[in-house]
Each structure stands twice: as C-alpha cells, then as structure tokens.
Motif scaffolding. Structure first.
Motif, mmCIF file in Angstrom:
data_model
loop_
_atom_site.group_PDB
_atom_site.id
_atom_site.type_symbol
_atom_site.label_atom_id
_atom_site.label_comp_id
_atom_site.label_asym_id
_atom_site.label_seq_id
_atom_site.Cartn_x
_atom_site.Cartn_y
_atom_site.Cartn_z
ATOM 1 N N GLN A 1 0.859 -1.175 0.000
ATOM 2 C CA GLN A 1 0.000 0.000 0.000
ATOM 3 C C GLN A 1 0.899 1.230 0.000
ATOM 4 N N LEU A 2 0.799 2.043 -1.043
ATOM 5 C CA LEU A 2 1.612 3.255 -1.109
ATOM 6 C C LEU A 2 1.026 4.309 -0.183
ATOM 7 N N ILE A 3 1.890 4.896 0.645
ATOM 8 C CA ILE A 3 1.423 5.863 1.629
ATOM 9 C C ILE A 3 1.604 7.301 1.167
ATOM 10 N N THR A 4 2.240 7.492 0.016
ATOM 11 C CA THR A 4 2.423 8.825 -0.555
ATOM 12 C C THR A 4 2.676 8.674 -2.044
ATOM 13 N N ALA B 1 14.864 15.352 0.577
ATOM 14 C CA ALA B 1 14.694 13.904 0.802
ATOM 15 C C ALA B 1 14.478 13.621 2.293
ATOM 16 N N LYS B 2 15.220 14.301 3.151
ATOM 17 C CA LYS B 2 15.049 14.116 4.599
ATOM 18 C C LYS B 2 13.641 14.529 5.029
ATOM 19 N N ALA B 3 13.176 15.658 4.519
ATOM 20 C CA ALA B 3 11.839 16.137 4.872
ATOM 21 C C ALA B 3 10.761 15.179 4.349
ATOM 22 N N TRP B 4 10.936 14.679 3.136
ATOM 23 C CA TRP B 4 9.987 13.720 2.553
ATOM 24 C C TRP B 4 9.922 12.476 3.431
ATOM 25 N N ALA B 5 11.070 11.987 3.843
ATOM 26 C CA ALA B 5 11.129 10.777 4.676
ATOM 27 C C ALA B 5 10.480 10.995 6.032
ATOM 28 N N ALA B 6 10.697 12.151 6.627
ATOM 29 C CA ALA B 6 10.081 12.443 7.919
ATOM 30 C C ALA B 6 8.559 12.390 7.802
ATOM 31 N N GLY B 7 8.037 12.845 6.673
ATOM 32 C CA GLY B 7 6.598 12.781 6.444
ATOM 33 C C GLY B 7 6.073 11.374 6.290
ATOM 34 N N LEU B 8 6.926 10.454 5.891
ATOM 35 C CA LEU B 8 6.506 9.061 5.728
ATOM 36 C C LEU B 8 6.210 8.380 7.061
ATOM 37 N N VAL B 9 6.889 8.803 8.107
ATOM 38 C CA VAL B 9 6.771 8.112 9.398
ATOM 39 C C VAL B 9 6.081 8.959 10.468
ATOM 40 N N THR B 10 5.581 10.121 10.097
ATOM 41 C CA THR B 10 4.838 10.959 11.028
ATOM 42 C C THR B 10 3.394 10.492 11.036
ATOM 43 N N GLU B 11 2.898 10.179 12.182
ATOM 44 C CA GLU B 11 1.516 9.684 12.275
ATOM 45 C C GLU B 11 0.661 10.593 13.096
#
Length: 181
Positions: A146-149, A171-181
């Motif tokens: 399941q793609l989350i973004t 890239a760091k900011a994009w990644a942080a958004g992947l794991v922020t819930e």
C-alpha cells in the motif's frame, strides 16, 4: 517501527538520497530500526520484516533501469572520461554492475497484509526526462504493498550528477513525512 530502504545507484546520487531518507526517518522517529540496503543486499527476509519499505533507483531512458541501460550508462561515462580528461569523472558505485531494482522485484515476495511502501527516484530536470518512481510504485502495488504517498523524484544536475543543491534536505523532509503519524 522497522524501515527498509532499498536502492539502486550507479554514480552515488541515489545512494546519497537513500542515506538522506534514512536520516529523515531517524530524526522523526529515533526509535525506528532502519536498514539502508543496496538491491543486492535486500533479501526477501530483510525486506519482509519491515513495517515500511521505501524503494528507489535512478532514471534511465525515462524509466527504471535495465541491465542494458546500466551497461550503456557505465560505458558512456567511461568513454566520456577518456575523451575529455578535464571533465570530472563519475566513478561507478560499488555494485553498479549488479542487479537493479527491476531485477530485484522479480525476487520480491508478494505481501498479503497490505504492508506500507513508498517509491522515489533520481532524475534529470528537463522536458521529457521521465522518471522511475512511478514504475517502482506500480511494482510495489502489484506485490501487495500500500503506497502511503505519491512517488517522489529528486533532481540531479547532469546525467551522472551531482544532485541539485537542497535535494538531500528535501529527501530528509519527505522521509520524515513518511513516518509521522
């Protein structure tokens, strides 16, 4: 949370982005277990244990690399370096001649649990350059992820790099958004 970042890199740009993604996850979720793996290291066991799978690769011929496109890219860089000694040479990264993301997907097990995933690429910034991230995303979905973004592209300045200024921070900011819930 366990995160596996799987990448293919020829001249180091995509591996730099993968490392920045790992840093972004680490800053946002210090408790996360993160593995940043070249495709030749990303066994089904290592990837299958992840709560989040992030996959990326360079763009060749407007899409994901193939064995032929990797070989052509490496040969072109070698010829360019021989022809123009003044031009900075981009050395191939360790493992560049090995399998790419496209080949890696053939050995990836399908997941039945809707595991979470995201896709990225490195690409040039010119009209009709294309990108590999959407094809990577399609492959992830076809394997049950399941793609989350939306897939993300990070810009390189020349065919072999370097990365555009600010792309590692992005890239760091994009990644942080992947794991922020």
């Amino acid at each position: 949370m366990r995160v596996a970042i799987v990448y293919e890199s020829l001249f180091g740009n995509t591996s730099q982005v993968a490392a920045a993604i790992a840093d972004g996850v680490r800053e946002s979720r210090p408790d996360a277990e993160i593995e940043c793996l070249r495709v030749d290291e990303a066994t089904p066991e290592r990837v299958g244990a992840a709560d989040l799978l992030v996959v990326g690769g360079p763009t060749h011929m407007r899409g994901m690399t193939s064995g032929l496109s990797r070989k052509m890219g490496l040969q072109a860089e070698q010829k360019e370096g021989e022809k123009d000694q003044a031009k900075p040479r981009h050395e191939p990264e360790e493992g560049a001649e090995g399998p790419g993301v496209r080949d890696w997907f053939r050995g990836l097990s399908k997941t039945g649990n809707g595991a979470r995933a995201a896709a990225f690429d490195t690409r040039a910034d010119f009209r009709l350059a294309g990108g590999a991230a959407h094809a990577i995303a399609r492959r992830l979905r076809s394997h049950g992820y399941q793609l989350i973004t939306e897939p993300e592209g990070f810009i390189i300045e020349d065919t072999e790099g370097p990365l555009r200024e600010g792309e590692l921070d992005r890239a760091k900011a994009w990644a942080a958004g992947l794991v922020t819930e």
